[in-house]
Write a protein that holds these residues in place. Structure first.
Motif, short mmCIF file in Angstrom:
data_model
loop_
_atom_site.label_atom_id
_atom_site.label_comp_id
_atom_site.label_asym_id
_atom_site.label_seq_id
_atom_site.Cartn_x
_atom_site.Cartn_y
_atom_site.Cartn_z
N ASP A 1 2.64 4.08 15.92
CA ASP A 1 1.51 4.93 16.28
C ASP A 1 1.00 4.57 17.66
O ASP A 1 1.22 3.47 18.17
CB ASP A 1 0.40 4.83 15.25
CG ASP A 1 -0.31 3.50 15.31
OD1 ASP A 1 0.36 2.46 15.38
OD2 ASP A 1 -1.56 3.50 15.28
N THR B 1 -6.73 11.13 20.78
CA THR B 1 -5.52 11.63 20.14
C THR B 1 -4.72 10.46 19.56
O THR B 1 -4.41 9.50 20.27
CB THR B 1 -4.63 12.41 21.14
OG1 THR B 1 -5.36 13.53 21.63
CG2 THR B 1 -3.35 12.88 20.46
N LYS B 2 -4.46 10.56 18.26
CA LYS B 2 -3.63 9.57 17.59
C LYS B 2 -2.29 10.23 17.28
O LYS B 2 -2.25 11.32 16.70
CB LYS B 2 -4.29 9.07 16.31
CG LYS B 2 -3.55 7.91 15.63
CD LYS B 2 -4.35 7.35 14.47
CE LYS B 2 -3.61 6.22 13.76
NZ LYS B 2 -3.54 4.99 14.56
N SER C 1 0.81 14.54 16.02
CA SER C 1 -0.44 14.02 16.59
C SER C 1 -1.64 14.77 16.04
O SER C 1 -1.51 15.87 15.49
CB SER C 1 -0.41 14.11 18.11
OG SER C 1 -0.38 15.47 18.53
N ARG C 2 -2.81 14.15 16.20
CA ARG C 2 -4.07 14.77 15.79
C ARG C 2 -5.14 14.37 16.79
O ARG C 2 -5.25 13.19 17.16
CB ARG C 2 -4.46 14.32 14.40
CG ARG C 2 -5.75 14.96 13.87
CD ARG C 2 -5.93 14.65 12.41
NE ARG C 2 -7.15 15.20 11.86
CZ ARG C 2 -7.51 15.07 10.58
NH1 ARG C 2 -6.72 14.41 9.74
NH2 ARG C 2 -8.62 15.60 10.14
N THR D 1 -0.60 5.39 7.78
CA THR D 1 -1.29 6.57 8.31
C THR D 1 -0.61 7.88 7.93
O THR D 1 0.61 8.02 8.03
CB THR D 1 -1.39 6.48 9.84
OG1 THR D 1 -2.11 5.31 10.20
CG2 THR D 1 -2.10 7.70 10.41
N LEU E 1 -1.48 11.62 9.20
CA LEU E 1 -2.36 12.34 10.13
C LEU E 1 -2.94 13.61 9.54
O LEU E 1 -3.89 14.17 10.08
CB LEU E 1 -1.58 12.68 11.41
CG LEU E 1 -1.27 11.51 12.34
CD1 LEU E 1 -0.47 11.99 13.53
CD2 LEU E 1 -2.57 10.84 12.81
N THR E 2 -2.40 14.08 8.43
CA THR E 2 -2.94 15.30 7.81
C THR E 2 -4.06 15.00 6.82
O THR E 2 -4.64 15.92 6.25
CB THR E 2 -1.83 16.08 7.08
OG1 THR E 2 -1.36 15.30 5.96
CG2 THR E 2 -0.66 16.38 8.01
N PHE F 1 -9.56 6.50 9.83
CA PHE F 1 -8.37 6.19 10.61
C PHE F 1 -8.63 4.90 11.39
O PHE F 1 -9.56 4.84 12.20
CB PHE F 1 -8.05 7.32 11.59
CG PHE F 1 -7.56 8.58 10.92
CD1 PHE F 1 -6.21 8.82 10.77
CD2 PHE F 1 -8.47 9.52 10.44
CE1 PHE F 1 -5.76 9.99 10.16
CE2 PHE F 1 -8.03 10.69 9.83
CZ PHE F 1 -6.67 10.92 9.68
N ASP G 1 -1.74 0.91 11.96
CA ASP G 1 -1.14 2.14 11.46
C ASP G 1 -1.57 2.31 10.00
O ASP G 1 -0.76 2.26 9.08
CB ASP G 1 0.38 2.04 11.58
CG ASP G 1 1.09 3.31 11.13
OD1 ASP G 1 0.41 4.34 10.99
OD2 ASP G 1 2.32 3.26 10.90
#
Length: 521
Positions: free
Chosen positions: A6, A66-67, A77-78, A454, A456-457, A483, A488
């Motif tokens: 990540d 942004t991760k 990414s998110r 992780t 991301l959703t 988060f 991660d």
């Protein structure tokens, strides 16, 4: 075994955006029971002086974090668009710590300097009320089209105990103290609470005792608090009060209460009140009164007489009047929660109304031996989030400076075991918030906190399934997702219920799509 890495990047939003050097520390979390819905911290290396100056939260500075996650199949990414609430510069370590939040924080920052009654005309649509306030505080902000929830802002679900409050037909139930002529009529221009009023003219000779207009014979019971509110108008400037007389079954006065004196200008409608008058032992009926000076023509309209928690403020639409010093978030929360909704702004600055049935798209799965890093399972009756009854106690300043109080109570069953009191400093909008609080509390009391690699959703309010070693499968809805920017990992907190392996809730698809009959399952 799937290997993923990540990365975290951040920019000061501007023209153009300025990238910040992220130190691996901080977190971002989403929580369904919190406003702001999104909060977090971010640690960056000390930037240039110009950038440091632009990171001033007083200037409305914003950052985009942004991760990204990279696996063998690609990169996802998110991004989080958040306002800076504070920044702290460490001289020793040359880093800057930023406190971040979604836009509910902006809504809580702003309050009008003068009374704003614009929402009264929007009582037919909660969405219109919300959009007005959002646009006032954050130009261009408005609710997303979906969910398309709305509600009519019916503020008062209570009945006036005065049978003939505004003399619509005749003067039945009304009378006067002191000598004078009495008549009823209709005003050409409507009064604040209707077109009719009670009119009387008193002799100047009665100035020593003043005058009184009253409505009598209203059934009452001992031990109950009553609040009377009355519209008055006078042909001359004078001091006016309203009162409540408690009468026994033998027509004997057993107690009384008088509200504060109110200076009424000539030819101006003013609402006065007598609040929280406790009926003493022996009370059978109430007489609600208006007192003032003699030598004037007076008009009156007994717009409300309510028992116990059924209290009202200066107007029937008072909860829709945005008062000076009341933040946009505070103003809206009373109206939104009465309707059984929540107002949420997410990390993309999208505003939505959500009800108890709302679930975020997707789902979260945490499983021992698969993606679980650690987990805790806690059961508690003392958890403040669990209840099967609630008392919402509204308190505000009513007409003439009178202290007003209203009670909205609800229990899930007649034999509730845990009641919680919620104090609210706002005008009473009618019942609904207590029921909303109790219904949201069901399924709580068991809290599972689990940390996994992780996803991301992951979102607050997503359906969740957690499998821990030595515990039944837990299903529910994620309350919060955190988060970790240094690792991660995400940590999910959920109120869950035990779900056996063969439970119907765990079947794929819908029950209607299953073959055969339900008896065959």
């Amino acid at each position: 075994m799937t290997i993923q890495t990540d990365s975290v990047r951040a920019w000061l939003i501007g023209t153009p955006d300025v990238e910040l050097t992220v130190k691996r520390a901080g977190d971002l979390s989403l929580d369904q029971g919190r406003a702001p819905h999104v909060q977090g911290t971010l640690t960056i290396a000390r930037p240039t002086l110009a950038t440091l100056t632009a990171l001033d939260p007083r200037l409305g500075a914003r950052v985009r974090v942004t991760k990204a996650i990279t696996t063998a199949t690609g990169t996802a990414s998110r991004s989080f668009d958040l306002g800076i609430r504070s920044r702290a510069l460490s001289q020793r370590s040359a880093v800057v710590v930023l406190e971040l939040a979604s836009d509910e924080a902006l809504l809580d920052d702003w309050a009008p300097l003068a009374l704003d009654a614009s929402c009264v005309a929007k009582a037919g649509s909660l969405r219109q009320v919300v959009n007005y306030v959002l646009g006032k505080v954050i130009p261009g902000a408005a609710l997303a089209a979906s969910p398309a929830l709305d509600a009519q802002m019916t503020m008062l679900d209570v009945d006036n105990l005065v049978a003939n409050p505004s003399v619509e037909v005749d003067t039945s139930g009304w009378a006067t103290w002191s000598a004078g002529s009495v008549s009823s009529a209709r005003l050409v221009a409507a009064t604040p609470e209707g077109a009719a009023f009670y009119r009387c003219t008193f002799n100047a000779a009665q100035s020593a005792v003043g005058y009184g207009i009253y409505a009598a014979g209203i059934p009452a019971r001992p031990g109950t608090s009553y609040t009377s509110s009355i519209w008055v108008r006078s042909s001359k400037a004078q001091t006016v009060r309203c009162g409540i007389e408690f009468i026994s079954s033998t027509s004997t006065a057993v107690g009384s209460a008088v509200g504060p004196s109110v200076a009424v200008p000539a030819d101006v409608w003013v609402r006065i009140a007598c609040a929280d008058a406790l009926a003493p032992a022996g009370t059978a009926t109430i007489t609600t009164t208006v007192y003032g000076d003699a030598g004037a023509v007076a008009w009156a309209n007994f717009d409300r007489l309510d028992a116990d928690g059924l209290r009202v403020g200066p107007t029937a639409s008072e909860p829709l009047v945005w008062k000076p010093g009341v933040s946009g978030l505070e103003f809206l929360s009373t109206l939104v929660q009465k309707a059984g909704y929540r107002l949420v702004c997410d990390e993309s600055r999208t505003w939505t109304l959500r009800d108890a049935t709302y679930t975020a798209p997707g789902s979260v799965t945490v499983a021992y031996g698969v993606n679980l890093i650690e987990g805790d399972d806690t059961l508690s009756r003392d958890d403040e989030t669990w209840m099967d009854a609630a008392i919402c106690r509204y308190r505000w300043t009513g007409a003439g400076g009178a202290s007003m109080e209203a009670i909205d109570a609800y229990s899930l069953t007649g034999s509730y075991t845990s009641a919680q009191t919620i104090d609210i400093s706002a005008p009473y909008p009618g019942p609904g918030r207590a029921m909303y609080a109790v219904q949201r509390a069901q399924g709580r009391g068991r809290e599972v906190t689990a940390t996994r690699i992780t996803d991301l959703t992951a979102n607050a309010e997503q359906p969740i399934e957690i499998t821990l070693d030595g515990a039944p499968i837990q299903t529910g809805v994620a309350q919060s997702v955190r988060f970790d920017l240094a690792r991660d990992e995400i940590t999910v907190t959920a109120r869950t219920v035990d779900t056996p392996i063969g439970a119907i809730d765990r079947l794929a698809g819908t029950i209607d799509a299953l073959p055969g009959t339900i008896d065959a399952l």
